[in-house]
Write an enzyme that holds these catalytic residues in place. Sequence first.
Site, mmCIF file in Angstrom:
data_model
loop_
_atom_site.group_PDB
_atom_site.id
_atom_site.type_symbol
_atom_site.label_atom_id
_atom_site.label_comp_id
_atom_site.label_asym_id
_atom_site.label_seq_id
_atom_site.Cartn_x
_atom_site.Cartn_y
_atom_site.Cartn_z
ATOM 1 N N HIS A 145 93.055 38.726 29.290
ATOM 2 C CA HIS A 145 93.035 39.373 30.614
ATOM 3 C C HIS A 145 93.003 40.888 30.449
ATOM 4 O O HIS A 145 91.949 41.454 30.224
ATOM 5 C CB HIS A 145 94.257 38.892 31.419
ATOM 6 C CG HIS A 145 94.330 39.355 32.844
ATOM 7 N ND1 HIS A 145 93.283 39.919 33.521
ATOM 8 C CD2 HIS A 145 95.372 39.302 33.726
ATOM 9 C CE1 HIS A 145 93.649 40.206 34.766
ATOM 10 N NE2 HIS A 145 94.922 39.848 34.907
ATOM 11 N N HIS A 168 83.632 36.200 31.723
ATOM 12 C CA HIS A 168 84.512 36.363 32.890
ATOM 13 C C HIS A 168 84.592 35.028 33.610
ATOM 14 O O HIS A 168 83.631 34.271 33.645
ATOM 15 C CB HIS A 168 83.941 37.427 33.840
ATOM 16 C CG HIS A 168 84.939 37.954 34.813
ATOM 17 N ND1 HIS A 168 85.263 37.314 35.978
ATOM 18 C CD2 HIS A 168 85.712 39.065 34.763
ATOM 19 C CE1 HIS A 168 86.166 38.019 36.619
ATOM 20 N NE2 HIS A 168 86.470 39.079 35.915
ATOM 21 N N ASP A 195 86.211 45.626 30.871
ATOM 22 C CA ASP A 195 86.935 46.163 29.709
ATOM 23 C C ASP A 195 86.023 46.602 28.585
ATOM 24 O O ASP A 195 86.491 47.177 27.589
ATOM 25 C CB ASP A 195 87.905 45.091 29.178
ATOM 26 C CG ASP A 195 89.038 44.874 30.154
ATOM 27 O OD1 ASP A 195 89.357 43.714 30.460
ATOM 28 O OD2 ASP A 195 89.579 45.873 30.654
HETATM 29 C C1 SDX Z 1 89.664 40.793 32.986
HETATM 30 O O1 SDX Z 1 89.757 37.356 36.491
HETATM 31 C C2 SDX Z 1 89.570 38.658 36.660
HETATM 32 O O2 SDX Z 1 89.172 39.140 37.700
HETATM 33 C C3 SDX Z 1 89.981 39.472 35.462
HETATM 34 C C4 SDX Z 1 89.568 40.938 35.514
HETATM 35 C C5 SDX Z 1 90.325 41.715 36.570
HETATM 36 O O3 SDX Z 1 89.810 42.739 37.043
HETATM 37 O O4 SDX Z 1 91.519 41.339 36.829
HETATM 38 O O5 SDX Z 1 88.173 41.045 35.726
HETATM 39 C C6 SDX Z 1 89.894 41.644 34.182
HETATM 40 O O6 SDX Z 1 90.546 40.094 32.592
HETATM 41 C C7 SDX Z 1 88.304 40.779 32.337
HETATM 42 C C8 SDX Z 1 88.243 39.789 31.144
HETATM 43 C C9 SDX Z 1 88.816 40.496 29.906
HETATM 44 N N1 SDX Z 1 88.905 39.529 28.776
HETATM 45 C C10 SDX Z 1 88.047 39.548 27.746
HETATM 46 O O7 SDX Z 1 87.068 40.298 27.681
HETATM 47 C C11 SDX Z 1 88.384 38.546 26.643
HETATM 48 C C12 SDX Z 1 87.107 37.847 26.170
HETATM 49 N N2 SDX Z 1 86.630 36.967 27.265
HETATM 50 C C13 SDX Z 1 86.977 35.574 27.165
HETATM 51 O O8 SDX Z 1 88.165 35.235 26.519
HETATM 52 C C14 SDX Z 1 86.625 34.777 28.410
HETATM 53 O O9 SDX Z 1 85.356 35.135 28.786
HETATM 54 C C15 SDX Z 1 87.545 34.842 29.628
HETATM 55 C C16 SDX Z 1 88.932 34.483 29.276
HETATM 56 C C17 SDX Z 1 87.495 36.206 30.229
HETATM 57 C C18 SDX Z 1 87.013 33.840 30.655
HETATM 58 O O10 SDX Z 1 87.074 32.603 30.069
HETATM 59 P P1 SDX Z 1 86.806 31.232 30.877
HETATM 60 O O11 SDX Z 1 86.333 31.491 32.244
HETATM 61 O O12 SDX Z 1 88.005 30.361 30.715
HETATM 62 O O13 SDX Z 1 85.570 30.640 30.133
HETATM 63 P P2 SDX Z 1 85.666 29.726 28.863
HETATM 64 O O14 SDX Z 1 86.697 30.252 27.943
HETATM 65 O O15 SDX Z 1 85.776 28.304 29.314
HETATM 66 O O16 SDX Z 1 84.236 29.942 28.161
HETATM 67 C C19 SDX Z 1 83.095 29.247 28.681
HETATM 68 C C20 SDX Z 1 82.079 29.264 27.542
HETATM 69 C C21 SDX Z 1 82.693 28.794 26.228
HETATM 70 O O17 SDX Z 1 81.676 28.196 25.484
HETATM 71 P P3 SDX Z 1 81.746 26.592 25.254
HETATM 72 O O18 SDX Z 1 83.093 26.323 24.611
HETATM 73 O O19 SDX Z 1 81.683 25.992 26.667
HETATM 74 O O20 SDX Z 1 80.569 26.306 24.394
HETATM 75 O O21 SDX Z 1 81.643 30.618 27.311
HETATM 76 C C22 SDX Z 1 82.010 31.009 26.000
HETATM 77 C C23 SDX Z 1 83.107 30.066 25.535
HETATM 78 O O22 SDX Z 1 83.076 29.925 24.138
HETATM 79 N N3 SDX Z 1 82.566 32.368 26.075
HETATM 80 C C24 SDX Z 1 82.385 33.301 25.147
HETATM 81 C C25 SDX Z 1 83.076 34.430 25.633
HETATM 82 N N4 SDX Z 1 83.642 34.154 26.807
HETATM 83 C C26 SDX Z 1 83.320 32.859 27.077
HETATM 84 N N5 SDX Z 1 81.729 33.295 23.957
HETATM 85 C C27 SDX Z 1 81.767 34.447 23.249
HETATM 86 N N6 SDX Z 1 82.410 35.583 23.646
HETATM 87 C C28 SDX Z 1 83.074 35.601 24.827
HETATM 88 N N7 SDX Z 1 83.700 36.712 25.213
#
Ligand code: SDX
Length: 379
Positions: free
Chosen positions: A223, A262, A315
């Site tokens: 997050h 996201h 971010d």
């Molecule tokens: C913020 O919610 C908000 O509004 C948050 C925010 C705010 O203003 O409050 O916008 C701020 O938190 C932004 C996010 C910051 N976090 C990161 O950048 C961390 C990296 N991102 C991930 O961990 C992820 O994208 C999340 C946690 C942000 C979202 O994850 P989800 O919605 O639970 O999606 P998921 O984990 O189920 O992924 C879906 C697919 C997966 O592939 P499969 O397993 O289905 O094959 O997408 C892939 C994931 O592997 N994936 C990524 C990825 N994010 C998702 N692959 C590579 N790199 C990534 N960053």
Amino acid sequence: MTQEKVRLHRGLRDVYIDRTQSSFIDGKIGKLLYRGYNIDDLAENASFEETIYLLLYSKLPTQSELDAFDADLKANRALPEAIVEIIRLTKDAHPMDVLRTAISATAAYDPDVADNSHEANLRKGVRLTAMAPTIVAAHAQIRNGKDPVEPDLELNHAGNFLYMLFGERPDPRDAALIDKDFVLHAEHGVNASSFGARVAASTQADLHCAVTTGIAVLKGPAHGGAAEEVMKMALEIGNEENAGPYVRNLVEHGGRVMGFGHRVYRAVDPRSVHLRDDARELGERKGQPKWFSILQEVIEIMQPYSRRGICQNVDFFSGAIYYLLDIPDDLFISIFAMGRIPGWTVQVMEQFENNILLRPRLEYTGPMDLEYVKMGDRD
Ligand code: SDX
């Protein structure tokens, strides 16, 4: 007895829990509105003070309303001496742990703490927003063996933060960057930390409990902690040529590219676009263009993922901006928290307006109706 068939919504993905008028997010096209105003207009035209006013009072302020609001924020920047003492006692902890602890402790000094009325929450939201930068900067000074720098009422919220952090008046361009960063982080619907704050309000706990919860939840790298991880990634990559091998290796081993992806956006997070241009300009101004170049290369390499809705988020560039401003990397997430206190306040006030206990359920998959075995009969 067969259990009722349930439909699980793990992670509450795409589950709508209530209605809101604070922000609108269209994840498909990457659109964000605060109280109906587009983030693109606010990021380029509104100050953080103006944005806080819009979020709290549901309207853009007139100049006289903004001046009075700004004076109120400034009047609440200083910390009770006991809070400074708590920062001294916890100075070796992570800045987010210090912020969470100090914000929680301000409950002991807020005359409105037990009052959950709209008017009291407005007053408390202003106080918490105003004190947060003073807490973060005081901790940065104290952990370096220095005394906290008193707030400078001549400077705006962002400029005063940099002043208290570094002990000297900031370049106005740097202050403008942090001001815009606060605007972009101010509110974003029921993200994980705002959901936590709403859960606290749903039990009729107070705003101090809710904001303390928000800070605790925000700390996770999934997050709020991503900006620090993005800059760590850029430092590990080291140069543009290495970006491809690094990213491919990361994703091939199931890793996450921080600053990408996201839960709601399936297009580029509109907030990241504003920080991208600033990161490029700042890198050139500071004589360190390479960090922007490395991050741009990561975006190029991640292009195939954008077709799966995995694009850069708010971010992705903010970490490079903080790094180029010489802000210690363990303070990056605290900056996010400072910007988000108005958003948590607004979400809590909406929860109180039409309150309902937030209490989802879990599907039980364990054993049923076992016979109790006395101690002497157990093997
Ligand atoms: C913020 O919610 C908000 O509004 C948050 C925010 C705010 O203003 O409050 O916008 C701020 O938190 C932004 C996010 C910051 N976090 C990161 O950048 C961390 C990296 N991102 C991930 O961990 C992820 O994208 C999340 C946690 C942000 C979202 O994850 P989800 O919605 O639970 O999606 P998921 O984990 O189920 O992924 C879906 C697919 C997966 O592939 P499969 O397993 O289905 O094959 O997408 C892939 C994931 O592997 N994936 C990524 C990825 N994010 C998702 N692959 C590579 N790199 C990534 N960053």
